[in-house]
Structure formats: structure tokens, C-alpha cells
Design a protein around this motif. Structure first.
Motif, PDB file in Angstrom:
ATOM      1  N   ALA A 192      16.664  -7.169  28.725  1.00 57.32           N
ATOM      2  CA  ALA A 192      15.256  -7.286  29.229  1.00 57.32           C
ATOM      3  C   ALA A 192      14.936  -6.215  28.033  1.00 57.32           C
ATOM      4  CB  ALA A 192      15.869  -6.932  31.110  1.00 57.32           C
ATOM      5  N   SER A 193      13.922  -6.414  27.887  1.00 55.87           N
ATOM      6  CA  SER A 193      13.361  -5.535  27.074  1.00 55.87           C
ATOM      7  C   SER A 193      12.573  -5.906  26.221  1.00 55.87           C
ATOM      8  CB  SER A 193      14.214  -5.214  25.475  1.00 55.87           C
ATOM      9  OG  SER A 193      13.666  -4.545  24.275  1.00 55.87           O
ATOM     10  N   ASP A 194      11.145  -4.672  25.733  1.00 58.60           N
ATOM     11  CA  ASP A 194       9.891  -5.297  25.127  1.00 58.60           C
ATOM     12  C   ASP A 194      10.234  -4.393  23.797  1.00 58.60           C
ATOM     13  OD1 ASP A 194      10.429  -2.257  25.452  1.00 58.60           O
ATOM     14  OD2 ASP A 194       8.317  -2.166  26.704  1.00 58.60           O
ATOM     15  N   ALA A 251      17.860 -13.067  26.560  1.00 61.16           N
ATOM     16  CA  ALA A 251      16.595 -12.468  26.367  1.00 61.16           C
ATOM     17  C   ALA A 251      15.948 -12.421  27.452  1.00 61.16           C
ATOM     18  CB  ALA A 251      16.586 -11.352  24.887  1.00 61.16           C
ATOM     19  N   PRO A 252      15.154 -12.331  28.592  1.00 60.89           N
ATOM     20  CA  PRO A 252      13.216 -12.894  28.797  1.00 60.89           C
ATOM     21  C   PRO A 252      12.587 -12.119  28.586  1.00 60.89           C
ATOM     22  CG  PRO A 252      15.317 -11.394  30.436  1.00 60.89           C
ATOM     23  CD  PRO A 252      16.042 -11.271  29.498  1.00 60.89           C
ATOM     24  N   TYR A 282      21.288  -5.690  30.661  1.00 62.64           N
ATOM     25  CA  TYR A 282      20.782  -4.047  29.717  1.00 62.64           C
ATOM     26  C   TYR A 282      19.108  -3.728  30.005  1.00 62.64           C
ATOM     27  CZ  TYR A 282      24.984  -2.914  26.645  1.00 62.64           C
ATOM     28  OH  TYR A 282      26.161  -3.006  26.015  1.00 62.64           O
ATOM     29  N   ILE A 283      18.442  -2.943  30.209  1.00 61.75           N
ATOM     30  CA  ILE A 283      17.256  -3.170  30.394  1.00 61.75           C
ATOM     31  C   ILE A 283      16.468  -1.623  29.713  1.00 61.75           C
ATOM     32  CG2 ILE A 283      15.248  -1.985  32.530  1.00 61.75           C
ATOM     33  CD1 ILE A 283      16.925  -3.252  34.604  1.00 61.75           C
ATOM     34  N   ILE A 292      24.038  -1.762  35.637  1.00 61.34           N
ATOM     35  CA  ILE A 292      22.311  -2.300  34.538  1.00 61.34           C
ATOM     36  C   ILE A 292      23.125  -0.737  33.672  1.00 61.34           C
ATOM     37  CG2 ILE A 292      20.382  -1.560  35.275  1.00 61.34           C
ATOM     38  CD1 ILE A 292      20.399  -2.575  37.807  1.00 61.34           C
ATOM     39  N   ILE A 293      22.124  -1.102  32.304  1.00 64.80           N
ATOM     40  CA  ILE A 293      22.645  -0.001  31.493  1.00 64.80           C
ATOM     41  C   ILE A 293      20.624   0.254  31.393  1.00 64.80           C
ATOM     42  CG2 ILE A 293      23.410   1.187  29.448  1.00 64.80           C
ATOM     43  CD1 ILE A 293      25.858  -0.117  30.002  1.00 64.80           C
TER      44      ILE A 293
END
Length: 135
Positions: free
Chosen positions: A11-13, A34-35, A54-55, A85-86
Motif C-alpha cells: 500500500a503506497s503512493d 498494490a491497492p 508494506y505501507i 506491517i512494515i
């Protein structure tokens, strides 16, 4: 995805960061999703099974906190409450990481991401060594 294959949520921008992580995990035999945003991440967690998340929401640190809290509070399914959660960032000394750890993240990963460091985290949090032939 093949049956029994380990699954990673990213989950990333950071679009380039997503591509790099997906490539590295595919090289190690892991599948990844990858949302596009927090709501999509929550839906994926509610409908699928993941071994690690991963966030990395640099442009929206409150989104990262919201997603971490949603996972830890069971809003993403009771089975995901203990999902490792990393959080990932260019700036490991940034105060936001303290907030993310306090919200329930397990570890921090700095950029650039190196394969050996990734393998160590996978070994620690997923509980298995990635495929040795893929060094």
C-alpha cells in the motif's frame, strides 16, 4: 498466483517504489497486490489472505496511520489483526515513523530497499527463508 504462494500487500503512493518492491518479491517467489488507496487496501485485506503488508504513504501520512489502525483494530478482518506491517520511507528519522510504530507497525524499512535487507525482513516476519536459488 499459485496455491500456497506467499502474498504481500504493498500500500503506497510511490508508483516507482511499488514497481521495485513487486519486482523484488516476484524474484523471490512472492506474489503481491498494490491497492491504489487505503479503502482499496482494506477491501483487499477483507477479501484475501496476505502474509505481510508494506505501507508507504509519504504524501499522506495520516492515510498510513489510518490503515495501520484499521488492520490492528480488526477492521480489515480478525485474521489480519496480527498481520506483520512494515512501513517504508526515504526519511527514517522523520517523526511520522514514531507515530506509525505507535499505531502498530512492526518495522521500518528505509529507501533505497536492498535485496539482502528485504530477505532478512521476510525471514523474520513471514517466517521462512525466500527461495535460495533467487539470490
Amino acid at each position: 498466483m499459485t496455491p500456497g504462494q506467499r502474498r504481500i500487500l504493498i500500500a503506497s503512493d510511490d508508483l516507482l517504489g511499488i514497481q521495485v518492491l513487486q519486482y523484488m518479491h516476484a524474484h523471490l517467489g512472492f506474489a503481491s497486490k498494490a491497492p491504489q488507496n487505503v479503502d482499496e487496501a482494506i477491501q483487499l485485506l477483507l477479501t484475501g489472505s496476505y502474509d505481510l503488508a508494506y505501507i508507504d504513504f509519504y504524501h499522506s501520512p495520516t492515510a498510513a496511520i489510518h490503515l495501520i489502525q484499521a488492520i490492528r483494530n480488526g477492521d480489515c478482518g480478525a485474521a489480519n489483526r496480527n498481520l506483520p506491517i512494515i512501513t517504508i520511507s526515504d526519511y527514517l528519522r522523520d517523526f511520522r515513523h514514531i507515530e506509525q510504530i505507535q499505531a502498530g507497525a512492526d518495522a521500518l524499512l528505509g529507501k533505497p530497499v536492498y535485496m539482502e535487507e528485504l530477505k532478512l525482513l521476510l525471514s523474520r516476519y513471514v517466517g521462512e527463508q525466500p527461495d535460495r536459488k533467487n539470490r
